[in-house]
Scaffold this motif. Structure first.
Motif: not given
Length: 196
Positions: A95-116
């Motif tokens: 998201l940072t490389a694409a220049g759009i990270r500031p447009l998101f309030d949060k980033v949630v990875s499915a890895d955080s719950v160990q289920r994709l």
């Protein structure tokens, strides 16, 4: 030319892990799929080639209309969350490389719950992160399997019907289907923010 096959194989590796109960994070699935595809094609690769290719995924550009489309949501009460199968570090880098990270309030990875995705848990993690009921979460995606997963988890969904992207004829269908992200977001504002 082999990118679509790589992506499909990557999903297969991920999904098999989910179905068998043997969690495979998305970066590992990407490397495995790259190695399998090279073997399938009879192409010799070195020990670092798969990792090098997967590392390039962190620098992909966004579709041209994405930034302007997301900007439409800045002055709304909607929380904008990126939910991804990528591990957190890769998601943030993408998201940072694409220049759009500031447009998101949060980033949630499915890895955080160990289920994709399309398992229920990643969508529920977004609801929890936002402090909202799952039926108030709306997924926006151009992948039919992600839409199906969100709807099955109890979310609303909106499908970006980019060229070549189609919905499955099996299962529930989203209430918003538009050809571009701009059009999807305009409909979300109309549907989700209109007085009942």
């Amino acid at each position: 030319a082999l990118r679509p096959q790589w992506f499909a194989l990557m999903l297969q590796v991920s999904f098999v892990g989910g179905v068998t109960g043997e969690y495979v994070d998305f970066s590992t699935a990407q490397r495995a799929a790259f190695t399998m595809l090279a073997e399938r094609q009879g192409i010799e690769i070195g020990p670092d080639d798969a990792a090098s290719m997967v590392d390039r995924m962190s620098a992909l550009p966004a579709y041209p209309e994405v930034a302007a489309a997301l900007e439409q949501l800045r002055d709304t009460p909607l929380q904008v969350v990126a939910l991804t199968n990528s591990v957190q570090q890769v998601a943030e880098a993408q998201l940072t490389a694409a220049g759009i990270r500031p447009l998101f309030d949060k980033v949630v990875s499915a890895d955080s719950v160990q289920r994709l995705k399309p398992a229920r848990e990643p969508y529920a993690a977004v609801a929890e992160a936002c402090g909202t009921p799952i039926d108030e979460v709306r997924l926006v995606a151009a992948h039919w399997w992600d839409i199906t997963g969100a709807l099955s988890a109890g979310c609303k969904a909106a499908f970006v019907a980019r060229p070549g992207a189609v919905l499955s004829p099996v299962g529930p269908r989203p209430d918003i289907v538009e050809p571009t992200l701009d059009a999807v977001i305009a409909r979300i504002v109309e549907v989700d923010l209109s007085p009942a």
